[in-house]
Design a protein around this motif. Structure first.
Motif, PDB file in Angstrom:
ATOM      1  N   HIS A 204       0.765  -1.227   0.111  1.00  0.00           N
ATOM      2  CA  HIS A 204      -0.086  -0.087   0.076  1.00  0.00           C
ATOM      3  C   HIS A 204       0.979   1.178   0.021  1.00  0.00           C
ATOM      4  O   HIS A 204       2.152   1.272   0.634  1.00  0.00           O
ATOM      5  N   ALA A 205       0.517   2.212  -0.896  1.00  0.00           N
ATOM      6  CA  ALA A 205       1.296   3.477  -0.622  1.00  0.00           C
ATOM      7  C   ALA A 205       0.733   4.237   0.494  1.00  0.00           C
ATOM      8  O   ALA A 205      -0.663   4.122   0.671  1.00  0.00           O
ATOM      9  N   VAL A 206       1.436   4.760   1.390  1.00  0.00           N
ATOM     10  CA  VAL A 206       0.854   5.521   2.508  1.00  0.00           C
ATOM     11  C   VAL A 206       1.731   6.612   2.669  1.00  0.00           C
ATOM     12  O   VAL A 206       0.653   7.724   3.378  1.00  0.00           O
ATOM     13  N   GLY A 225       4.380   6.365  -4.812  1.00  0.00           N
ATOM     14  CA  GLY A 225       3.825   5.006  -5.609  1.00  0.00           C
ATOM     15  C   GLY A 225       2.643   5.357  -6.202  1.00  0.00           C
ATOM     16  O   GLY A 225       2.037   4.482  -6.819  1.00  0.00           O
ATOM     17  N   GLY A 226       2.179   6.366  -6.330  1.00  0.00           N
ATOM     18  CA  GLY A 226       0.777   6.875  -6.687  1.00  0.00           C
ATOM     19  C   GLY A 226       0.945   7.211  -8.230  1.00  0.00           C
ATOM     20  O   GLY A 226       2.030   7.427  -8.690  1.00  0.00           O
ATOM     21  N   ALA A 369       3.857   1.818 -12.181  1.00  0.00           N
ATOM     22  CA  ALA A 369       4.113   2.673 -10.853  1.00  0.00           C
ATOM     23  C   ALA A 369       3.446   1.692  -9.725  1.00  0.00           C
ATOM     24  O   ALA A 369       2.852   1.021  -9.844  1.00  0.00           O
ATOM     25  N   GLY A 370       3.907   2.218  -8.559  1.00  0.00           N
ATOM     26  CA  GLY A 370       3.595   1.578  -7.288  1.00  0.00           C
ATOM     27  C   GLY A 370       4.563   1.729  -6.378  1.00  0.00           C
ATOM     28  O   GLY A 370       5.770   1.857  -6.566  1.00  0.00           O
ATOM     29  N   ARG A 371       4.150   1.149  -4.884  1.00  0.00           N
ATOM     30  CA  ARG A 371       4.880   0.959  -3.900  1.00  0.00           C
ATOM     31  C   ARG A 371       5.118  -0.565  -4.067  1.00  0.00           C
ATOM     32  O   ARG A 371       4.049  -1.209  -3.931  1.00  0.00           O
ATOM     33  N   HIS A 379      11.585  -1.973   0.687  1.00  0.00           N
ATOM     34  CA  HIS A 379      10.603  -1.125   0.134  1.00  0.00           C
ATOM     35  C   HIS A 379      10.988  -0.066  -1.015  1.00  0.00           C
ATOM     36  O   HIS A 379      11.980   0.633  -0.442  1.00  0.00           O
ATOM     37  N   GLY A 380      10.451   0.142  -2.162  1.00  0.00           N
ATOM     38  CA  GLY A 380      10.775   1.186  -2.966  1.00  0.00           C
ATOM     39  C   GLY A 380       9.482   1.450  -3.618  1.00  0.00           C
ATOM     40  O   GLY A 380       8.376   0.797  -3.593  1.00  0.00           O
TER      41      GLY A 380
END
Ligand SMILES: Nc1ncnc2c1ncn2[C@@H]1O[C@H](COP(=O)(O)OP(=O)(O)O)[C@@H](O)[C@H]1O
Ligand SMILES: [Mg+2]
Lengths: 591, 465
Positions: A204-206, A225-226, A369-371, A379-380
Motif C-alpha cells: 500500500h502506498a501510505v 507510489g501513486g 507505478a506503485g510501491r 521497500h521502494g
C-alpha cells in the motif's frame, strides 16, 4: 544476414528469416537501429529509431538477438539520454552539435572506474537470488548505488570481488547457476524496457509525496507510489509544474522524461538542476536526477520507446529500495507516436485516429507505478506523473479520458487561470485525488490533527464562492448578502494567498507542509473572525477594507519555510485585528 | 545512377509517379522528371523498393505522358548551396534564384532537412530583445534564440507588426539592429511579399536580408521545402558565420494546408480536421531549428506568422504550434476594430522564455512583478467590463469603475502605440506604473511593497471620478 526490401518513412521491410517481434535490428550501411514490429513468412517489418533517408533496397540488415534493453548500473545519475538510452553528452562529444545517425556509444561509460564496496553479509557458497544486493557504489554524495543481482539470475555465489575500483567491463563476482553454468557478475546488467521488472508484492502506498506546491499537497495530494496526470492546454503550466515537482519533491531519485516536447526545456533543466540544492539533503539536485529526452524534432519511433526507457530506469532504482518519481512530459506525444506507427501498419483507427489498444497500453504503462516490496525484501516506489496535452484543451479527447480512468490524482490545469497568470493553474473544482484519506493520516500525525477539516472547509468555501460568482455575473454584487460577500472575499483570499504560488519567487517556490498548513489555518481564521462580525451586523464592505486582507495575501512570499516564527506571530495576532470592530458591533447589537 | 534517365513510369496520379525497374534507389532522394514538352519537374522518392519506386512530383502530374517521361534519380536529398553571397538575394522555395541574378555557386551544399540538435548542445536563451512594442517587451518579451509566433487572423495587421519588430529589434544598450534577416513566405500573396520587400528596403536592411518566396499561385509541394531551405540558410548564417539571425516566416497555415494536401494524396490516416497525425512532428522539425548552441556566437530567433482559421485558437494549426513554440503573440479582432494598433490580445499571449530574460540583471528589477500585475489587473478589469455589459456601468461600485477606466487606458495607451513608435523597455515599465497608479495599492499584490513605495503614485480618490 538479411537485406532491405523496401523503405517507407520510418518503416523498412526486411528479408530476415527467423526474427521475432520486438527484436532489435541493425540496418543499412549507416547501421541504423530499430525494432521488428511485424512478420510475414521470411519478411519482417521494422521501425527504425532514426531517419531512414538515404537507405536503399538491397542494403544489409541483421537481427541483434535481443529486444530494446537498457543498461542499469553506475553512471546513470546526472546523465541525459535519448529515447533509446544513448548518452547525449557522449554523443555530443563524438558527433558534434547535431544528432548524427548511426552513432554507437555505450549507454554507461566504460572507461570510468567506480569504488565498489561489497556487502559484508555476502558469503561465498550462499545462494543468491535476483534482486539481492551485492554491494554499493557511492555514485553521488547523496545516493549510494546498490549493485543488484540481475532479476532473473539465481545460484550459488562463488566469488565476490573485494572493495576496490572497477570499471563496468570488469567482473566483480561469479555465480553458479542452477543448470551448472557459471555466470560473471558486473556492476551493471541489462533489462528489456517493455517488460516490467519483477518484485515480491505490491505494497500500500501510505506516505504523501511532498512537492512543496500548496494546491497539490494540501488539496489534491499524491502518494509515493501513486499515479497522477496533469492535463492542460498549451501554456497552462504543465511543464513548469512538473519541473517544480522534479525540483522540490521529497523523492530520492527523479527521472525526468521529455517526450516529444521542447529542446530548450531540457536545456533549462540541465542548467538549473546542478545549481539548485535538494531541500531535503542540501546536495545539488542533479545528483539525484536523470533525464531522458526525445524532443519534438527527434525521430518519432524513439519517442514511443522513451517512456519505457524512463520507466525501466525508475523501476531499477525502486528495486534498490528508493522512492522514485518519474515525470513524463508529455504522455500525449507518446500516444501520438503510437498512433503514427499504428497508422503505418494499417491498423484500424477507432477514435481520432488512435488504435483500439490505446486505453490498454496506457493502463499497462501506468500500472508499472506503485510501491512494492522488492525482491531483496526492502521497500521502494515509483510515482508516475504524466502530463497530458489535449488538442484544443478538450479533456474529452481519447488520451485525457483514458488517462483519467487510470490515475488517482488529477491535476486539471485551466486556461482561464493561466491567462490571468494565476499559477499553478490547477483548477480547484475539476481536480481530484483519491489519496486524501491516506494523506490525512500522515498530515494528522506529522503536521496538525485538524488538517482534514481545514482542507474541507477551504474547498467548501471555494465551491460556494463559485456559485456566488455566477450570481454576481448575472445580477451584480449588490444582490448578495453581507455574509455572501464576505464568503466571496475570503475565497479570493484563499486563491491569492494560498493557491496561487509563483515558481519564480525565491521564497514562494517551495512551501513545507508546516508552512502550507499555517497559511491555510490563518486564512480560515480570518474568514471565521469576519463571519462573526458579519453575523453581528457588520457590513462586508467594512471588512473588505481591512489592511489585514492585503497583508495576508503577501505572507506566502514573505516567510521562508524554515523560518516560520514571524509568520506564526502574525497569525496569532489575527483575532486582535478584529477586536475593535467586534467591540463596536457587539455593542450596537446589544443596544 | 545520376546520369541515367529512366523511362519506366508505370502510373501517374495525384502528384505521385510509380517507377519500375529501378533497383537500389535511395529513400528521400531527389528526382528530376523531363516531360514530353521538355519541361523539367522535380520530385522526391517517398517509398523505395526494387520492384517499384514511389516519387512525389512537386509540380504535380498533370499532363504527364508515361511513355514520354524521362526520370533521373539524383541520389541525394534536396540541398541548398550556401555561401556569404546569399545575403541580399531572393530565392524560390527550392533555393533557385528568382531575382534574375546568377545561382549561388558553392561546394558547400546542405541537406535542407537539417539534423536535430542534440539537446545537450543547446544553450538556453536568456538575452532580452527589445522590440520597442510595449505589449511584447513589457508582458511577453522576446529573447535571443526564441521561437515566438504571431497568431493572427485574416485582415489583421500581422505583417505590419512583424515588420515593426524587424525594424526595431535590438539588444539593450545597442544602437541599431545587429540582426540579419531571413524572410520566408509560403503561400503568401504577391502583395504580402511586396509589403515586406518594401519595408526592408525603406529601413535600409535589404542587403542584410535573404528571402525565400513561394507565392500563393506557385507549386503547393514546393511550399513544404520553403521553410526548410530558409532555415538551412539561417543555420549557416548563425552557426557558421556567427550572425544573429531573425527568421520571419509567413504563413504557417498555408504550410500546414500544403502538408495536408500532400498527406491526402499519399493516403495517410488523418487525425484532426483531416490533418495527418504527424503534423505536430513536422512543425516541430521547423520550429525547433530556432535556438542557440553552446560555444557558438550566433543565434536563430524565429517569428513565424500564423493565421488562425476563423480566429479559432483551438484549430489544429495554432494548437499544435502553441504546443511547440515558446509562446505566442495573439492578435485580437476586437482590439483591431477599436482601432488599437498593435492589437495584441495580451491574456492569451505568452512568452515562455520571458521569466529567464527579464528582471534585475536583464531589464529592471520590477519587471517580472509589473508584468504579472498588469496581467492580473487587466484580467480583473475585463471581468468587470463583462459584468458592466450585463448590469450597466452605473450599477458598479467606485472600485469597479476604476477598473473600467484602467482597462480603457491600458488598451489605448499601453497596448496601443504608433507603427513607428520605438519605446524603450524603461518607457514601457514607467508607462505601466502610470496606469497601475490609477488602482489602489491594496489591489496590487503581485508587486512588492518596496516596488509600490518606489514607483506607485496613488492618490486616493483623485482618479475615481
Ligand atoms: N507555477 C508557475 N509559476 C510561475 N509561472 C508559471 C508557472 N507555471 C507556468 N508559468 C508560466 O507559464 C508559462 C507556460 O508554462 P508551461 O509549463 O511551459 O506550460 P505548458 O507545459 O502547459 O505548455 C511558463 O513559461 C511560465 O511563464
Ligand atoms: Mg509543456
Amino acid at each position: 544476414m538479411g537485406k532491405i526490401l523496401e523503405i517507407n518513412g520510418p518503416l523498412v521491410k526486411l528479408e530476415l528469416p527467423s526474427t521475432v517481434i520486438g527484436e532489435q535490428v541493425r540496418v543499412g550501411r549507416l547501421g541504423l537501429v530499430g525494432e521488428v514490429i511485424g512478420r510475414d513468412g521470411d519478411t519482417a517489418l521494422a521501425q527504425l529509431y532514426e531517419d531512414t533517408a538515404g537507405l536503399r533496397p538491397g542494403e544489409q540488415a541483421e537481427g541483434l538477438g535481443w529486444p530494446l534493453s537498457v543498461e542499469l548500473g553506475p553512471g546513470l545519475l546526472g546523465a541525459i539520454f535519448d529515447g533509446v538510452q544513448r548518452p547525449l553528452h557522449a554523443v555530443w562529444e563524438k558527433s558534434g552539435d547535431r544528432m548524427a545517425r548511426g552513432v554507437a556509444v555505450p549507454s554507461l561509460p566504460r572507461d570510468r572506474a567506480w569504488r565498489f564496496v561489497p556487502d559484508p553479509a555476502r558469503r561465498p557458497g550462499e545462494t543468491l537470488a535476483g534482486g539481492d544486493v551485492l554491494g554499493t557504489v557511492q555514485e553521488t554524495e547523496s545516493i549510494a548505488h546498490r549493485i543488484l543481482v540481475p532479476p532473473l539470475a539465481r545460484g550459488e555465489l562463488l566469488e565476490l570481488a573485494p572493495e576496490g575500483e572497477y570499471t563496468l567491463d570488469q567482473a566483480i563476482g561469479r555465480i553458479r547457476l542452477s543448470d551448472g553454468g557459471i555466470d560473471k557478475l558486473y556492476l551493471f546488467h541489462r533489462w528489456p524496457v517493455r517488460t516490467p521488472r519483477p518484485f515480491r508484492r505490491r505494497d500500500h502506498a501510505v506516505q504523501p509525496l511532498i512537492t512543496g506546491q500548496r494546491i497539490l499537497d494540501t488539496f489534491y495530494p499524491l502518494l509515493k507510489g501513486g499515479k497522477a496526470a496533469i492535463p492542460g492546454p498549451f501554456g497552462a503550466g504543465k511543464t513548469m509544474l512538473q519541473q517544480q515537482i522534479a525540483r522540490w519533491c521529497n523523492a530520492e531519485i527523479v527521472i525526468y522524461v521529455g517526450c516529444g516536447e521542447r529542446g530548450n526545456e531540457l536545456t533549462d533543466v540541465l542548467e538549473f538542476m546542478p545549481e539548485l540544492k535538494d531541500p531535503h539533503t542540501g546536495r545539488p539536485l542533479m545528483e539525484r536526477t536523470l533525464l531522458v529526452a526525445n524532443t519534438s524534432n527527434m525521430p518519432v519511433v524513439a519517442r514511443e520507446a522513451s517512456v519505457y526507457v524512463g520507466m525501466t530506469l525508475a523501476e531499477y532504482f525502486r528495486d534498490q529500495g528508493y522512492d522514485v518519481v518519474m515525470v513524463a512530459d508529455s504522455t500525449s506525444r507518446w500516444a501520438e507516436a503510437l498512433r503514427e506507427v499504428a497508422g503505418r501498419l494499417g491498423q484500424m483507427p477507432v477514435e481520432e485516429g488512435y488504435p483500439a489498444y490505446l486505453g490498454s497500453r496506457l493502463a499497462a504503462f501506468y500500472e508499472r507505478a506503485g510501491r512494492v516490496e522488492t525482491l531483496a525484501g526492502g521497500h521502494g516506489s515509483v510515482t508516475l506523473i504524466g502530463a497530458v496535452s489535449p488538442p484544443g484543451g478538450d479533456f474529452s479527447e481519447p488520451v485525457t479520458s483514458h488517462t483519467k480512468e487510470i490515475i488517482q490524482t488529477f491535476w486539471a490545469l485551466s486556461k482561464e487561470l493561466a491567462d490571468a497568470r494565476h499559477y499553478p493553474s490547477v483548477d480547484w473544482l475539476e481536480s481530484f485525488s483519491g489519496y486524501v484519506p491516506s494523506a490525512a493520516k500522515w498530515w494528522a500525525e506529522n503536521v496538525d490533527p485538524d488538517w482534514e477539516t481545514a482542507r474541507a472547509q477551504a474547498l467548501d468555501l471555494l465551491a460556494e464562492s463559485e456559485e456566488l460568482q455566477r450570481i454576481v455575473n448575472l445580477v451584480g454584487v449588490e444582490a448578495l448578502s453581507s455574509e455572501q460577500r464576505w464568503t466571496l472575499e475570503a475565497a479570493g483570499l484563499i486563491k491569492e494567498g494560498l493557491l496561487q504560488q509563483a515558481a519564480t519567487d525565491e521564497i514562494d517556490s517551495f512551501a513545507s507542509p508546516e508552512k502550507q498548513y499555517a497559511l491555510l489555518a490563518a486564512l480560515l481564521e480570518i474568514h471565521r473572525q469576519g463571519m462573526k462580525l458579519v453575523k453581528l451586523g457588520a457590513p462586508a464592505r467594512r471588512l473588505i477594507q481591512m489592511p489585514l486582507l492585503a497583508q495576508a495575501r503577501r505572507w506566502k512570499s514573505q516567510h521562508k519555510s524554515d523560518d516560520l516564527a514571524r509568520l506564526r506571530k502574525k497569525i496569532a495576532a489575527i483575532p486582535a485585528e478584529f477586536e475593535e470592530l467586534l467591540r463596536e458591533y457587539a455593542q450596537s447589537s446589544t443596544r | 545512377m545520376k546520369n541515367i534517365e529512366f523511362r519506366t513510369a508505370t502510373s501517374a496520379q495525384g502528384g505521385l509517379v510509380v517507377m519500375s525497374g529501378v533497383p537500389g534507389v535511395a529513400s528521400g532522394s531527389r528526382v528530376q522528371l523531363r516531360d514530353h514538352a521538355g519541361r523539367v519537374r522535380s520530385g522526391l522518392v517517398i517509398r523505395a523498393a526494387d520492384e517499384a519506386v514511389l516519387v512525389e512530383v512537386f509540380e504535380g502530374t498533370d499532363e504527364l505522358d508515361l511513355e514520354r517521361t524521362w526520370v533521373r534519380f539524383l541520389d541525394e536529398p534536396f540541398k541548398l548551396p550556401v555561401s556569404r553571397d546569399i545575403m541580399g538575394r531572393v530565392f524560390n522555395g527550392a533555393g533557385v534564384p528568382r531575382d534574375g541574378r546568377p545561382p549561388i555557386v558553392s561546394a558547400d551544399r546542405r541537406d535542407v532537412n537539417g539534423e536535430p540538435l542534440n539537446p545537450a548542445a543547446r544553450a538556453y536563451p536568456r538575452e532580452f530583445i527589445q522590440t520597442g512594442i510595449s505589449a511584447i517587451d513589457g508582458m511577453n518579451s522576446l529573447t535571443r534564440g526564441q521561437k515566438l509566433p504571431i497568431f493572427s487572423g485574416g485582415g489583421l495587421p500581422h505583417n505590419r507588426v512583424a515588420a515593426q519588430i524587424v525594424r526595431q529589434a535590438k539588444l539593450l544598450g545597442e544602437d541599431a539592429a545587429e540582426f540579419v534577416v531571413v524572410f520566408a513566405a509560403f503561400g503568401a500573396s504577391h502583395a504580402d511579399a511586396r509589403f515586406f520587400q518594401e519595408s526592408f528596403e525603406e529601413s535600409g536592411v535589404l542587403n542584410k536580408v535573404v528571402m525565400f518566396l513561394n507565392l500563393a499561385d506557385e507549386p503547393v509541394i514546393e511550399r513544404l521545402l520553403t521553410p526548410r531551405a530558409a532555415l538551412t540558410a539561417a543555420e549557416y548564417l548563425a552557426f557558421d558565420l556567427d550572425y544573429h539571425v531573425l527568421v520571419v516566416m509567413t504563413d504557417m497555415t498555408a504550410y500546414a494546408e500544403a502538408l495536408r494536401e500532400v498527406a491526402v494524396l499519399r493516403g495517410d490516416v488523418p487525425a484532426r480536421k483531416g490533418y495527418p497525425g504527424y503534423l505536430y512532428s513536422d512543425l516541430a522539425e521547423i520550429y525547433e531549428r530556432a535556438g542557440r548552441i553552446k560555444n557558438r556566437r550566433g543565434s536563430i530567433t524565429m517569428i513565424p506568422v500564423l493565421s488562425m482559421p476563423s480566429d479559432d485558437i483551438t484549430h489544429p494549426i495554432p494548437d499544435l504550434s502553441g504546443y511547440i513554440t515558446e509562446g505566442q503573440i495573439v492578435l485580437g479582432r476586437e482590439l483591431a476594430n477599436q482601432g488599437v494598433y498593435p492589437p495584441v490580445s495580451v491574456l492569451p499571449s505568452l512568452s515562455r522564455l520571458m521569466k529567464d530574460g527579464i528582471g534585475k540583471n536583464f531589464t529592471r528589477e520590477d519587471h517580472p512583478h509589473v508584468a504579472s500585475q498588469l496581467f492580473a489587473s487587466y484580467a480583473k478589469a475585463l471581468e468587470i467590463r463583462g459584468l458592466a455589459a450585463i448590469i450597466g456601468a452605473e450599477e458598479l461600485s467606485d472600485a469597479d469603475r476604476r477598473y473600467l477606466q484602467f482597462a480603457e487606458a491600458f488598451e489605448t495607451r499601453f497596448i496601443g502605440q504608433g507603427e513607428d513608435e520605438d519605446r524603450s523597455v524603461y518607457e514601457t515599465l514607467n508607462l505601466a506604473w502610470d496606469l497601475l497608479s490609477t488602482l489602489p495599492p491594496e489591489a496590487l499584490i503581485r508587486v512588492s511593497e518596496e516596488e509600490l513605495a518606489k514607483y506607485h503614485k496613488w492618490q486616493a480618490g483623485a482618479e475615481a471620478a
